[in-house]
Write a protein that holds these residues in place. Structure first.
Motif, mmCIF file in Angstrom:
data_model
loop_
_atom_site.group_PDB
_atom_site.id
_atom_site.type_symbol
_atom_site.label_atom_id
_atom_site.label_comp_id
_atom_site.label_asym_id
_atom_site.label_seq_id
_atom_site.Cartn_x
_atom_site.Cartn_y
_atom_site.Cartn_z
ATOM 1 N N THR A 431 0.827 -1.209 0.000
ATOM 2 C CA THR A 431 0.000 0.000 0.000
ATOM 3 C C THR A 431 0.856 1.251 0.000
ATOM 4 O OG1 THR A 431 -1.775 -1.151 1.169
ATOM 5 C CG2 THR A 431 -1.797 1.246 1.259
ATOM 6 N N ALA A 432 1.878 1.289 0.871
ATOM 7 C CA ALA A 432 2.739 2.472 0.968
ATOM 8 C C ALA A 432 3.469 2.724 -0.346
ATOM 9 C CB ALA A 432 3.738 2.299 2.112
ATOM 10 N N ASP A 433 3.945 1.666 -0.984
ATOM 11 C CA ASP A 433 4.691 1.842 -2.228
ATOM 12 C C ASP A 433 3.777 2.225 -3.388
ATOM 13 O OD1 ASP A 433 7.109 1.336 -1.032
ATOM 14 O OD2 ASP A 433 7.094 -0.804 -1.477
ATOM 15 N N TYR A 434 2.585 1.648 -3.438
ATOM 16 C CA TYR A 434 1.649 2.025 -4.502
ATOM 17 C C TYR A 434 1.260 3.497 -4.364
ATOM 18 C CZ TYR A 434 -2.375 1.781 -7.651
ATOM 19 O OH TYR A 434 -3.261 1.998 -8.678
ATOM 20 N N VAL A 435 1.052 3.951 -3.130
ATOM 21 C CA VAL A 435 0.737 5.366 -2.900
ATOM 22 C C VAL A 435 1.916 6.242 -3.330
ATOM 23 C CG1 VAL A 435 0.292 7.106 -1.117
ATOM 24 C CG2 VAL A 435 -0.950 4.931 -1.085
ATOM 25 N N ALA A 436 3.143 5.797 -3.029
ATOM 26 C CA ALA A 436 4.319 6.571 -3.434
ATOM 27 C C ALA A 436 4.394 6.694 -4.953
ATOM 28 C CB ALA A 436 5.582 5.915 -2.895
ATOM 29 N N MET A 437 4.068 5.614 -5.652
ATOM 30 C CA MET A 437 4.145 5.630 -7.104
ATOM 31 C C MET A 437 3.124 6.580 -7.707
ATOM 32 S SD MET A 437 3.808 2.437 -9.789
ATOM 33 C CE MET A 437 2.053 2.157 -9.477
ATOM 34 N N ARG A 438 1.898 6.525 -7.247
ATOM 35 C CA ARG A 438 0.841 7.298 -7.887
ATOM 36 C C ARG A 438 0.627 8.666 -7.252
ATOM 37 N NH1 ARG A 438 -4.509 4.792 -9.575
ATOM 38 N NH2 ARG A 438 -4.381 6.744 -10.746
ATOM 39 N N ALA A 439 0.672 8.764 -5.924
ATOM 40 C CA ALA A 439 0.409 10.047 -5.279
ATOM 41 C C ALA A 439 1.634 10.946 -5.249
ATOM 42 C CB ALA A 439 -0.105 9.821 -3.856
ATOM 43 N N LEU A 440 2.824 10.350 -5.079
ATOM 44 C CA LEU A 440 4.043 11.142 -4.969
ATOM 45 C C LEU A 440 4.849 11.169 -6.259
ATOM 46 C CD1 LEU A 440 5.234 10.023 -1.417
ATOM 47 C CD2 LEU A 440 3.708 11.893 -2.030
ATOM 48 N N GLY A 441 4.387 10.489 -7.304
ATOM 49 C CA GLY A 441 5.091 10.497 -8.583
ATOM 50 C C GLY A 441 6.437 9.818 -8.539
ATOM 51 N N HIS A 442 6.596 8.786 -7.696
ATOM 52 C CA HIS A 442 7.884 8.106 -7.571
ATOM 53 C C HIS A 442 8.110 7.243 -8.814
ATOM 54 C CE1 HIS A 442 11.355 6.234 -6.007
ATOM 55 N NE2 HIS A 442 11.087 6.376 -4.732
ATOM 56 N N PRO A 443 9.185 7.478 -9.574
ATOM 57 C CA PRO A 443 9.392 6.712 -10.809
ATOM 58 C C PRO A 443 10.056 5.356 -10.605
ATOM 59 C CG PRO A 443 11.126 8.326 -10.576
ATOM 60 C CD PRO A 443 10.193 8.537 -9.397
ATOM 61 N N ASP A 444 10.457 5.042 -9.364
ATOM 62 C CA ASP A 444 11.263 3.840 -9.152
ATOM 63 C C ASP A 444 10.678 2.948 -8.061
ATOM 64 O OD1 ASP A 444 13.462 2.225 -9.813
ATOM 65 O OD2 ASP A 444 14.631 2.996 -8.132
ATOM 66 N N VAL A 445 9.410 2.608 -8.210
ATOM 67 C CA VAL A 445 8.722 1.725 -7.265
ATOM 68 C C VAL A 445 8.502 0.375 -7.933
ATOM 69 C CG1 VAL A 445 6.522 1.294 -6.103
ATOM 70 C CG2 VAL A 445 7.585 3.552 -5.969
ATOM 71 N N PHE A 446 8.745 -0.698 -7.172
ATOM 72 C CA PHE A 446 8.434 -2.030 -7.667
ATOM 73 C C PHE A 446 7.652 -2.774 -6.598
ATOM 74 C CE2 PHE A 446 9.417 -6.432 -9.050
ATOM 75 C CZ PHE A 446 8.887 -6.321 -10.327
ATOM 76 N N LEU A 447 6.693 -3.592 -7.021
ATOM 77 C CA LEU A 447 5.807 -4.302 -6.103
ATOM 78 C C LEU A 447 5.983 -5.813 -6.302
ATOM 79 C CD1 LEU A 447 2.592 -2.141 -6.662
ATOM 80 C CD2 LEU A 447 4.326 -1.857 -4.881
ATOM 81 N N PRO A 448 7.031 -6.393 -5.719
ATOM 82 C CA PRO A 448 7.326 -7.804 -5.977
ATOM 83 C C PRO A 448 6.279 -8.761 -5.435
ATOM 84 C CG PRO A 448 8.728 -6.953 -4.223
ATOM 85 C CD PRO A 448 8.009 -5.777 -4.797
ATOM 86 N N THR A 449 5.474 -8.324 -4.468
ATOM 87 C CA THR A 449 4.460 -9.219 -3.904
ATOM 88 C C THR A 449 3.125 -9.135 -4.639
ATOM 89 O OG1 THR A 449 3.729 -7.539 -2.296
ATOM 90 C CG2 THR A 449 5.522 -9.006 -1.629
ATOM 91 N N ASP A 450 2.992 -8.228 -5.601
ATOM 92 C CA ASP A 450 1.742 -8.095 -6.342
ATOM 93 C C ASP A 450 1.489 -9.381 -7.136
ATOM 94 O OD1 ASP A 450 -0.294 -5.875 -7.441
ATOM 95 O OD2 ASP A 450 0.336 -7.168 -9.093
ATOM 96 N N LEU A 451 0.310 -9.957 -6.968
ATOM 97 C CA LEU A 451 0.012 -11.249 -7.589
ATOM 98 C C LEU A 451 0.055 -11.171 -9.109
ATOM 99 C CD1 LEU A 451 -2.874 -12.543 -5.283
ATOM 100 C CD2 LEU A 451 -0.456 -13.177 -5.248
ATOM 101 N N ALA A 452 -0.500 -10.109 -9.677
ATOM 102 C CA ALA A 452 -0.490 -9.972 -11.132
ATOM 103 C C ALA A 452 0.931 -9.847 -11.658
ATOM 104 C CB ALA A 452 -1.330 -8.767 -11.548
ATOM 105 N N VAL A 453 1.769 -9.079 -10.969
ATOM 106 C CA VAL A 453 3.163 -8.922 -11.378
ATOM 107 C C VAL A 453 3.886 -10.261 -11.321
ATOM 108 C CG1 VAL A 453 5.377 -7.899 -10.717
ATOM 109 C CG2 VAL A 453 3.311 -6.485 -10.762
ATOM 110 N N ARG A 454 3.676 -11.009 -10.259
ATOM 111 C CA ARG A 454 4.344 -12.312 -10.133
ATOM 112 C C ARG A 454 3.914 -13.261 -11.243
ATOM 113 N NH1 ARG A 454 3.540 -13.805 -3.857
ATOM 114 N NH2 ARG A 454 4.568 -15.733 -4.558
ATOM 115 N N ARG A 455 2.642 -13.195 -11.602
ATOM 116 C CA ARG A 455 2.148 -14.076 -12.657
ATOM 117 C C ARG A 455 2.771 -13.716 -14.010
ATOM 118 N NH1 ARG A 455 -2.748 -13.437 -11.610
ATOM 119 N NH2 ARG A 455 -3.455 -12.016 -13.256
ATOM 120 N N VAL A 456 2.833 -12.428 -14.319
ATOM 121 C CA VAL A 456 3.417 -12.009 -15.589
ATOM 122 C C VAL A 456 4.909 -12.321 -15.622
ATOM 123 C CG1 VAL A 456 3.880 -10.043 -17.089
ATOM 124 C CG2 VAL A 456 1.670 -10.248 -15.962
#
Length: 508
Positions: A431-456
């Motif tokens: 949650t904290a990292d997703y907020v950083a990516m979209r609300a704070l415009g952070h260009p270098d966030v990765f979400l390794p535990t995201d289920l969709a990301v792991r599947r892809v």
């Protein structure tokens, strides 16, 4: 200190010689012999090296006594992508200045937001950007005034106050100094009529670097839209805006823009309850569009990766969707924890209907502002349409936002914001990292535990190459969007959708 500050003079001159559009908005070229400043891609004859200086901002060129070029309109460019990459004090301050904070709260208010004394902040911005906070805010007001003069039928007095000037006299003096033209002369340069646009609307063209994958940005926004707050249709997206002086509405035309133009434009139509919110509204929509991204740098880096390369080449110019309100983004992220996107949309729509502020909007389907943090902080978690633990987390987050313990306006340091979020019950790293990516415009966030990301990633690894997210720095947020992109459904195409509208007149 030289006007160039930290800029590499030789590299800047090479960019000017090649008329490289990628550097438009990154720096400005001032020519001593003419007294004007230009964007690097200006088609005029390249000046001799001895006659130029380089400036990190238009305000720095103004402060040195230069006027804006009437041919290339150097202020009509996206901002520097370095402001989000570095996220240093100068970059954070620039975001707040563009939002109109200095006009609303003064330099003291800006200094409080970034955690410095006004004097130290002034020294820092002068060193890094070549101009004081007041000069940077003045340049922003001048740009807004020019756009309004050339693209609307607002009375000149209304333009002055909509752009953030304290008086008409200040407005006239600034416009003459910056553009070497009177407001009436700028108005005479308008390139197209309003073409029957509804009364009360402001049409603008928001500058973005190309290529721009506007269609896929629209698909993302449409897939996640909240009923009552947002509507979408092919090529169109609209939503309500909660602005400093009152509510507003924006309607965007989102289409793919090819790379050849260098700088492209997204057509936007605004309806504002108070014209003083013009700068804030346009800046917040530019955040939503990720308008300052440098897609050339991002695509070149990620496109060379053996795992991501094919995805990047399939969708050049893919953006990270930003936000128009950081608090809203954080609340919506908590709502979406551990549920499907469709389920999150339904729950968010019910919360908006119950607690959002009703508004009148010219776009059918837009009925409410998203509930603000103070309102949600006073809600009984037991009444929210979600599991009790998540309801308590949502109300706890809203309380922290309302008290100012967590601030999501891009002013504070990102690491400080992340720590503050993680300290709240029910807020985890995803949650904290997703907020950083979209609300704070952070260009270098990765979400390794995201289920969709792991599947892809598992599917890509099966092709023979092992993904290495560390090699995607500093653009891991964009890598994440490329991994999600194949899973994003296209925007639905119902007939007579309320977001659909005639194409606005072209603006400058």
């Amino acid at each position: 200190m030289t006007p160039s500050g930290h800029l590499d003079t030789d590299a800047c001159y090479r960019a000017v010689q090649s008329r490289d559009r990628r550097f438009d908005g990154v720096f400005y070229t001032a020519v001593r012999t003419t007294g004007i400043y230009c964007r690097p891609s200006c088609p005029a004859r390249t000046p001799a090296p001895a006659n130029v200086t380089f400036h990190a901002t238009a305000a720095s060129a103004h402060a040195a006594g230069y006027r804006a070029c009437k041919r290339c309109l150097p202020d009509a460019t996206p901002g520097s992508p370095e402001w989000d990459v570095a996220a240093d004090v100068a970059g954070r301050a620039m975001r707040l200045i563009a939002d109109g904070l200095v006009d609303r709260e003064g330099v003291d208010g800006l200094a409080r937001r970034v955690g410095y004394t006004p004097r130290h902040l002034g020294r820092l911005l002068t060193q890094e950007l070549g101009a004081t906070p007041l000069a940077l805010a003045r340049a922003r007001r001048a740009q807004t005034a020019r756009i309004l003069l050339e693209t609307t039928d607002l009375a000149v007095t209304d333009v002055a106050f909509a752009a953030g000037f304290a008086s008409v006299r200040q407005f006239n003096e600034t416009v003459r100094e910056v553009y070497d033209a009177s407001p009436s002369l700028l108005r005479g340069r308008r390139r197209s009529p309003r073409d029957g646009r509804p009364s009360g609307s402001l049409a603008m063209r928001l500058a973005v670097r190309t290529p721009f994958a506007g269609g896929r940005l629209l698909d993302f926004l449409a897939y996640h839209l909240v009923p009552g707050v947002e509507v979408a249709a092919p090529a169109c997206y609209a939503r309500t805006l909660d602005l400093p002086h009152g509510p507003g509405t924006v309607r965007l035309r989102l289409e793919d823009l090819p790379p050849a133009a260098g700088t492209g434009f997204v057509e936007a139509e605004f309806w504002l309850a108070d014209l003083r919110d013009t700068a804030a509204a346009s800046e917040r929509v530019r955040r939503l569009l990720d308008a300052d991204c440098d897609p050339g740098a991002v695509d070149a880096h990620l496109g060379a990766d053996p795992v991501l390369g094919e995805l990047v080449r399939a969708t050049p110019g893919l953006r990270v969707p930003g936000q128009v309100d950081g608090d809203e983004t954080a609340v919506r992220t908590v709502i979406g924890q551990q549920v499907s996107v469709t389920g999150a949309r339904t729950v968010a729509g019910r919360i908006v209907a119950a607690h959002g502020h009703p508004v009148d909007s010219p776009v059918p389907g837009l009925t409410h502002l998203f509930p603000d943090a103070a309102t949600l902080a006073g809600v009984d978690p037991e009444t929210l349409p979600m599991p009790r633990a998540r309801g308590r987390a949502l109300v706890g987050l809203a309380s922290a936002l309302a008290r100012g313990e967590v601030v999501l306006d891009r002013g504070p340091d990102r690491d400080d914001v992340r720590r503050a979020l993680l300290a709240l019950p029910g807020i985890g790293p995803w949650t904290a990292d997703y907020v950083a990516m979209r609300a704070l415009g952070h260009p270098d966030v990765f979400l390794p535990t995201d289920l969709a990301v792991r599947r892809v990633l598992s599917g890509l690894a099966a092709g023979g190459s092992e993904p290495d997210p560390h090699s995607w720095r500093p653009w891991r947020s964009y890598a994440l969007m490329h991994l999600w992109n194949p899973l994003m459904p296209p925007t639905p195409t119902p007939d007579n959708h309320p977001a659909a509208a005639p194409r606005p007149a072209k603006e400058t």
